[in-house]
Design a protein around this motif. Structure first.
Motif, PDB file in Angstrom:
ATOM      1  N   ASP A 210       0.862  -1.180   0.000  1.00 26.40           N
ATOM      2  CA  ASP A 210       0.000   0.000   0.000  1.00 26.40           C
ATOM      3  C   ASP A 210       0.899   1.230   0.000  1.00 26.40           C
ATOM      4  O   ASP A 210       1.537   1.543   1.002  1.00 26.40           O
ATOM      5  N   SER A 211       0.970   1.921  -1.128  1.00 31.79           N
ATOM      6  CA  SER A 211       1.914   3.021  -1.294  1.00 31.79           C
ATOM      7  C   SER A 211       1.548   4.271  -0.516  1.00 31.79           C
ATOM      8  O   SER A 211       2.327   5.216  -0.459  1.00 31.79           O
ATOM      9  N   TRP A 212       0.335   4.348   0.036  1.00 31.40           N
ATOM     10  CA  TRP A 212       0.032   5.374   1.044  1.00 31.40           C
ATOM     11  C   TRP A 212      -0.743   4.690   2.163  1.00 31.40           C
ATOM     12  O   TRP A 212      -1.915   4.902   2.379  1.00 31.40           O
ATOM     13  N   GLY A 232      11.637  15.947 -10.513  1.00 34.12           N
ATOM     14  CA  GLY A 232      11.790  15.347 -11.837  1.00 34.12           C
ATOM     15  C   GLY A 232      11.565  13.857 -11.902  1.00 34.12           C
ATOM     16  O   GLY A 232      11.584  13.278 -12.993  1.00 34.12           O
ATOM     17  N   ILE A 233      11.330  13.170 -10.737  1.00 34.64           N
ATOM     18  CA  ILE A 233      11.030  11.745 -10.817  1.00 34.64           C
ATOM     19  C   ILE A 233       9.525  11.559 -11.009  1.00 34.64           C
ATOM     20  O   ILE A 233       8.714  12.422 -10.665  1.00 34.64           O
ATOM     21  N   HIS A 234       9.151  10.414 -11.568  1.00 37.95           N
ATOM     22  CA  HIS A 234       7.749  10.065 -11.783  1.00 37.95           C
ATOM     23  C   HIS A 234       7.570   8.620 -11.330  1.00 37.95           C
ATOM     24  O   HIS A 234       8.449   7.784 -11.549  1.00 37.95           O
ATOM     25  N   TRP A 235       6.421   8.337 -10.718  1.00 40.93           N
ATOM     26  CA  TRP A 235       6.263   6.995 -10.185  1.00 40.93           C
ATOM     27  C   TRP A 235       4.803   6.544 -10.174  1.00 40.93           C
ATOM     28  O   TRP A 235       3.881   7.348 -10.317  1.00 40.93           O
ATOM     29  N   VAL A 236       4.659   5.209 -10.016  1.00 37.31           N
ATOM     30  CA  VAL A 236       3.369   4.528  -9.970  1.00 37.31           C
ATOM     31  C   VAL A 236       3.389   3.609  -8.757  1.00 37.31           C
ATOM     32  O   VAL A 236       4.453   3.105  -8.373  1.00 37.31           O
ATOM     33  N   GLY A 237       2.238   3.396  -8.123  1.00 36.70           N
ATOM     34  CA  GLY A 237       2.207   2.512  -6.963  1.00 36.70           C
ATOM     35  C   GLY A 237       0.868   1.821  -6.803  1.00 36.70           C
ATOM     36  O   GLY A 237      -0.125   2.189  -7.439  1.00 36.70           O
ATOM     37  N   GLU A 238       0.845   0.806  -5.937  1.00 39.83           N
ATOM     38  CA  GLU A 238      -0.381   0.103  -5.575  1.00 39.83           C
ATOM     39  C   GLU A 238      -0.878   0.660  -4.244  1.00 39.83           C
ATOM     40  O   GLU A 238      -0.092   0.881  -3.328  1.00 39.83           O
ATOM     41  N   THR A 239      -2.196   0.888  -4.125  1.00 43.46           N
ATOM     42  CA  THR A 239      -2.723   1.508  -2.917  1.00 43.46           C
ATOM     43  C   THR A 239      -4.069   0.908  -2.539  1.00 43.46           C
ATOM     44  O   THR A 239      -4.688   0.183  -3.310  1.00 43.46           O
ATOM     45  N   SER A 240      -4.506   1.262  -1.326  1.00 46.28           N
ATOM     46  CA  SER A 240      -5.887   0.993  -0.924  1.00 46.28           C
ATOM     47  C   SER A 240      -6.640   2.319  -0.928  1.00 46.28           C
ATOM     48  O   SER A 240      -6.052   3.380  -1.138  1.00 46.28           O
ATOM     49  N   ALA A 242      -8.750   3.375   1.692  1.00 48.60           N
ATOM     50  CA  ALA A 242      -9.127   3.871   3.020  1.00 48.60           C
ATOM     51  C   ALA A 242      -8.353   5.121   3.416  1.00 48.60           C
ATOM     52  O   ALA A 242      -8.919   6.053   4.000  1.00 48.60           O
ATOM     53  N   SER A 243      -7.057   5.183   3.103  1.00 50.74           N
ATOM     54  CA  SER A 243      -6.239   6.305   3.560  1.00 50.74           C
ATOM     55  C   SER A 243      -6.701   7.635   2.988  1.00 50.74           C
ATOM     56  O   SER A 243      -6.520   8.686   3.598  1.00 50.74           O
ATOM     57  N   VAL A 244      -7.302   7.597   1.813  1.00 49.80           N
ATOM     58  CA  VAL A 244      -7.782   8.829   1.184  1.00 49.80           C
ATOM     59  C   VAL A 244      -8.901   9.447   2.009  1.00 49.80           C
ATOM     60  O   VAL A 244      -9.126  10.667   1.979  1.00 49.80           O
ATOM     61  N   GLN A 245      -9.620   8.628   2.811  1.00 46.58           N
ATOM     62  CA  GLN A 245     -10.737   9.106   3.611  1.00 46.58           C
ATOM     63  C   GLN A 245     -10.303   9.628   4.978  1.00 46.58           C
ATOM     64  O   GLN A 245     -11.132  10.053   5.784  1.00 46.58           O
ATOM     65  N   HIS A 246      -8.979   9.609   5.236  1.00 47.38           N
ATOM     66  CA  HIS A 246      -8.405  10.157   6.466  1.00 47.38           C
ATOM     67  C   HIS A 246      -8.556  11.679   6.456  1.00 47.38           C
ATOM     68  O   HIS A 246      -8.580  12.300   5.383  1.00 47.38           O
ATOM     69  N   MET A 248      -6.424  13.848   6.855  1.00 50.90           N
ATOM     70  CA  MET A 248      -5.297  14.435   6.128  1.00 50.90           C
ATOM     71  C   MET A 248      -5.210  13.924   4.692  1.00 50.90           C
ATOM     72  O   MET A 248      -4.220  14.155   4.009  1.00 50.90           O
ATOM     73  N   GLY A 249      -6.259  13.227   4.233  1.00 50.17           N
ATOM     74  CA  GLY A 249      -6.200  12.604   2.923  1.00 50.17           C
ATOM     75  C   GLY A 249      -5.939  13.577   1.794  1.00 50.17           C
ATOM     76  O   GLY A 249      -5.129  13.309   0.900  1.00 50.17           O
ATOM     77  N   GLU A 250      -6.599  14.720   1.795  1.00 51.30           N
ATOM     78  CA  GLU A 250      -6.412  15.700   0.717  1.00 51.30           C
ATOM     79  C   GLU A 250      -4.980  16.229   0.702  1.00 51.30           C
ATOM     80  O   GLU A 250      -4.368  16.367  -0.368  1.00 51.30           O
ATOM     81  N   GLU A 251      -4.430  16.529   1.868  1.00 48.50           N
ATOM     82  CA  GLU A 251      -3.051  17.011   1.930  1.00 48.50           C
ATOM     83  C   GLU A 251      -2.084  15.943   1.438  1.00 48.50           C
ATOM     84  O   GLU A 251      -1.136  16.231   0.687  1.00 48.50           O
ATOM     85  N   MET A 252      -2.316  14.690   1.840  1.00 45.98           N
ATOM     86  CA  MET A 252      -1.473  13.585   1.377  1.00 45.98           C
ATOM     87  C   MET A 252      -1.498  13.482  -0.143  1.00 45.98           C
ATOM     88  O   MET A 252      -0.467  13.312  -0.794  1.00 45.98           O
TER      89      MET A 252
END
Length: 439
Positions: A210-212, A232-240, A242-246, A248-252
């Protein structure tokens, strides 16, 4: 000492997938860990998906093969051929870790669990000619983890990094807690920054489960530091989700995009609440899934949804529903069949309801192996294939790109285009292979 590490083909029954922009993370990490404990080692990495080689021409003091479940038949055949010539073989990875006795039938040694605590001993025993049948790795802190060797296999679009291990959730279909623990082990932020800054590569894939993850303040700090120290870096990750609903989710999310996050692959699992409850996945979803999904996209981050189909007695209508829901949300689906992998609660719970139980070639996500009402498993497989065909038409791909907010331009759009085209290509190759086999 000469060491060869092999990552087997990901395709069905040991076929190459050919479309693979990411270097298998386990190979680079094992090379880095090996270089730490044996700086004099001569290491060769083989990604059997893209590299053609003759098994009978491989020469080394030891060959290590890391195995996912549906790779095991190819891996076992390869290991048997190597051992017949007197080459020492050690097997590790998720499948041997949960079924070590099975794996031992094809190996001189099996590394059970994570390798950090035992690899030095394994290589010492190889040198002495006294390999033990099993080496049981411990779950160590990831402070000071080895940096992967990214110089041994050039030419990949994406390289990998990790910031944590473990998972606090108890989804019945997932073996991550069994393999890496129920408690999160966090890599120090400064170590992550040093790792990413240790080479000039700009495109990355985060291998965290879970990348966040659940510690939203920690990930917000991580993304802020990445944005500040690694422009200048770019990345992709796997996440769930739930953390977005924290709180602090918007700031994250804002700092995640500024850190270079282009796209997330979310374990959405199912659009059915009843199926989510059956899978034990509700705690990692919480309540406002679609609202959280909108927040991610509004912050300029593209989304791919992992969706599992083929639950017991699931209606064939669900496949069309997935397409309609993804059209409505303007997100990319990654649909697969639910698989009761060894090491999961589902594996034993559904043993009597699993077709081809223990026949690992069928555990590739493209075969319906949970019993269906009326025995319509082939109908489910055809419905999944049709969902892939319909999901990755060029008009649908373009509509998803057009729906992405301008805030993510151009990085999220580039990532989305690359991934959708790669998924389309991978499925067309799979279908062509099945056609050639007469299926």
């Amino acid at each position: 000492m000469k060491i060869i590490y092999i990552f087997p083909p990901l395709g069905h029954a040991g076929t190459q997938v050919r479309s693979m922009p990411l270097m298998p993370p386990v190979l680079e990490y094992l090379a880095g860990l090996t270089s730490r404990v044996r700086p004099d080692a001569d290491i060769r990495l083989i990604n059997a998906n893209v590299e053609r080689f003759e098994v009978d021409e491989l020469c080394a003091d030891v060959v290590g093969i890391s195995i996912l479940t549906h790779q095991s038949s190819w891996a076992y055949r390869t290991a048997d051929r190597l051992r017949a010539r007197g080459v020492k073989v050690m097997l590790g990875g998720p499948h041997p870790s949960v079924l070590p006795d099975e794996a031992k039938q094809h190996a001189d040694s099996v590394v059970v669990g994570e390798a950090e605590s035992v690899l030095a001993t394994v290589l010492e025993d190889v040198e002495r000619g006294e390999m033990q049948p099993f080496y049981h790795g411990q779950l160590l802190p990831v402070d000071g983890a080895a940096f992967p060797r990214r110089d041994l296999a050039p030419g990949y679009v994406f390289r990998s990094f990790f910031t944590s291990r473990g998972c606090p959730y108890d989804c019945k279909f997932c073996a991550t807690p069994e393999l890496h623990g129920h408690h999160m082990r966090y890599r120090p932020i400064e170590d992550v920054i040093l790792d990413l800054g240790s080479c000039k590569h700009k495109m990355w894939f985060c291998t965290d489960a879970d990348s966040w993850g659940p510690n939203v303040p920690r990930y917000t700090d991580l993304f802020r530091e990445m944005a500040t120290s690694l422009p200048g870096i770019h990345w992709v990750g796997e996440t769930s989700i739930a953390s977005v609903q924290h709180p602090m989710g918007e700031e994250m999310l804002r700092w995640a995009r500024r850190s270079g996050l282009m796209q997330v692959w979310i374990g959405w699992e199912s659009f059915s609440d009843a199926t989510l409850r059956e899978y034990g996945a509700t705690p990692k979803m919480l309540d406002e899934r679609e609202e959280a999904l909108k927040k991610i996209r509004d912050n300029g981050i593209d989304v791919v949804l992992f969706i599992m189909l083929g639950a017991r007695n699931e209606s064939l209508d669900e496949y069309q529903r997935v397409l309609e829901m993804c059209d409505r949300l303007a997100v990319t689906p990654h649909p697969v069949m639910v698989v009761p992998y060894p090491g999961t609660a589902m594996h034993q719970e559904l043993r009597q309801d699993t077709l081809h139980f223990g026949e690992w070639d069928y555990y590739d996500g493209m075969h319906s192996i949970l019993t269906q009402q009326g025995g319509d498993n082939l109908a489910h497989e055809e419905a999944l294939k049709q969902l892939w065909v319909d999901s990755f038409t060029w008009p649908r791909i373009l509509r998803r790109l057009k729906a992405l907010p301008f805030k993510g331009f151009p990085n999220a759009h580039i990532a989305s285009g690359i991934v959708q085209a790669a998924l389309r290509k991978a499925f067309l190759e799979f279908r062509a292979l099945e056609t050639a086999k007469g299926k």
